[in-house]
Design an enzyme around this catalytic site. Structure first.
Site, PDB file in Angstrom:
ATOM      1  N   HIS A  64      37.376  40.504  47.541  1.00  0.00           N
ATOM      2  CA  HIS A  64      36.611  41.073  47.976  1.00  0.00           C
ATOM      3  C   HIS A  64      35.622  40.368  49.108  1.00  0.00           C
ATOM      4  CE1 HIS A  64      36.490  44.142  44.486  1.00  0.00           C
ATOM      5  NE2 HIS A  64      37.134  43.174  43.768  1.00  0.00           N
ATOM      6  N   TYR A 331      39.420  34.551  39.562  1.00  0.00           N
ATOM      7  CA  TYR A 331      38.717  34.535  40.214  1.00  0.00           C
ATOM      8  C   TYR A 331      37.952  32.817  40.751  1.00  0.00           C
ATOM      9  CZ  TYR A 331      37.618  39.142  39.833  1.00  0.00           C
ATOM     10  OH  TYR A 331      37.068  40.189  40.125  1.00  0.00           O
TER      11      TYR A 331
END
Length: 361
Positions: A64, A331
């Site tokens: 992303h 993440y």
């Protein structure tokens, strides 16, 4: 007219197309600590693989990578209190920080209608426990488990000679994973909207709502656009950020809204994110997210937020679906790397000037 069966060549092409659809979301579901044994796949090898596929972009998220920040609020309807004791689901207003992005690790990729879009939200009450969620605009995840995901990633690795996946490897993978083909067919039929603002975003994973008496129900949630749907149009090839510019212009005209909708599952419903729940399942409108201000990631409010899907308030917890835990670890690794590289990071694709000017810079 009766549908004609696909020939062998057409089947291979369709499998290749399915692989391209899911390739953009792959980086968000990496295997790190606990998914596979260290001898088979390490966190360093995963990161190296993503950087080999997308290039190394210092200071950016490994997945992303291209995005913009947004801020606003969540007005809870109170309807979620029947199923969860989470205080932020009580009637009232909670501030939120959000991020719109494309799946994938290329921060300067040109906008295109077929790219998977994402909406991540941090709900952060002034007093209370926060909730973070990351959603994308496809209806389900095309893999039953992490082993299938890894096998597909290997099969879809571009051949150095052609720059494209080897159709024979994709065909072999599909033959061994018919559930992947079935999920890909569902994803391929989704209607793609004209922009970020009128896209509906799905959490995909199964979580549990827990009420004050300790009762648990499985749940999946979505952010359903209030803005009317319009189908994707022709790509503006003269504007590499045309979808982001459209979002900026939409937000400048009026606040943008999404209904947060929880689908309540039955005890026997599949936990695996590649299996859809029956349409008859109860849907509860938890409230409305309103986003009224956008900002570039170059100093924006979302820049330093790790949208870890396991950051949950009391009253919401993870289920037997292990993917959120893997995403949490991935993440965290991405966050640490980009923090170390902060000084080397170039300006983002969507700059603050572009946001202030309402679109094209």
């Amino acid at each position: 007219m009766e549908e004609q069966p696909l020939g062998r060549g057409q089947k291979v092409l369709r499998l290749g197309a399915i692989g391209l659809v899911v390739a953009g979301i792959a980086a968000g579901f990496a295997w790190v600590g606990g998914w596979l044994t260290p001898g088979r796949l390490t966190q360093a090898r995963v990161i190296d693989g993503f950087e080999a596929a997308n290039g190394r972009h210092a200071g950016f998220r490994r997945n992303h990578a291209k995005g913009v920040c947004a801020t606003g609020w969540f007005d809870s309807s109170g309807a979620g209190q029947r199923f969860s004791k989470a205080t932020l689901l009580a009637p009232g207003r909670v501030p939120v920080v959000a991020r719109f992005a494309f799946a994938g690790g290329m921060p300067f990729i040109a906008d295109a209608p077929g790219l998977v879009r994402s909406l991540a939200i941090q709900f952060k009450p002034v007093q209370g426990e926060e909730w973070r969620t990351a959603m994308i605009d496809i209806p389900l995840f095309p893999f039953a488990d992490v082993d299938a995901f890894y096998a597909q990633m290997v099969a879809a690795t571009p051949d150095p000679a052609t720059g494209k996946p080897d159709p024979r490897k994709m065909k072999a993978f599909a033959a061994a994973h018919p559930d992947f083909v079935a999920a890909g067919a569902v994803i391929g039929k989704r209607a793609t909207s004209s922009g970020f603002a009128n896209s509906t975003y799905n959490g995909l994973n199964t979580f549990l709502f827990v009420d004050r008496d300790g009762r648990q129900v499985p749940v999946r949630w979505s952010a359903v656009a209030v803005q009317p749907f319009a189908p994707a149009g022709a790509q503006d090839r003269a504007d590499r950020n045309y979808l982001f510019d459209g979002l900026i212009a939409d937000a400048a005209r009026q606040p943008l809204q999404w209904k947060m909708v929880a689908t309540i599952g039955d005890a026997g419903d599949a936990v695996s994110p590649n299996v859809a729940w029956p349409d008859a399942r109860q849907r509860v409108e938890l409230g409305t997210v309103t986003l009224d201000r956008l900002a570039s990631e170059d100093g924006g409010s979302c820049t330093d937020i790790n949208f870890d899907p396991t950051v949950l308030p009391s009253g919401i917890t993870t289920s037997a679906d292990a993917i959120p835990s893997a995403r949490s670890a991935a993440y965290a690794r991405s966050f640490l790397l980009r923090e170390r590289e902060r000084a080397a990071k170039p300006p983002s694709a969507v700059t603050e000037t572009e946001v202030r000017q309402g679109g094209k810079s």
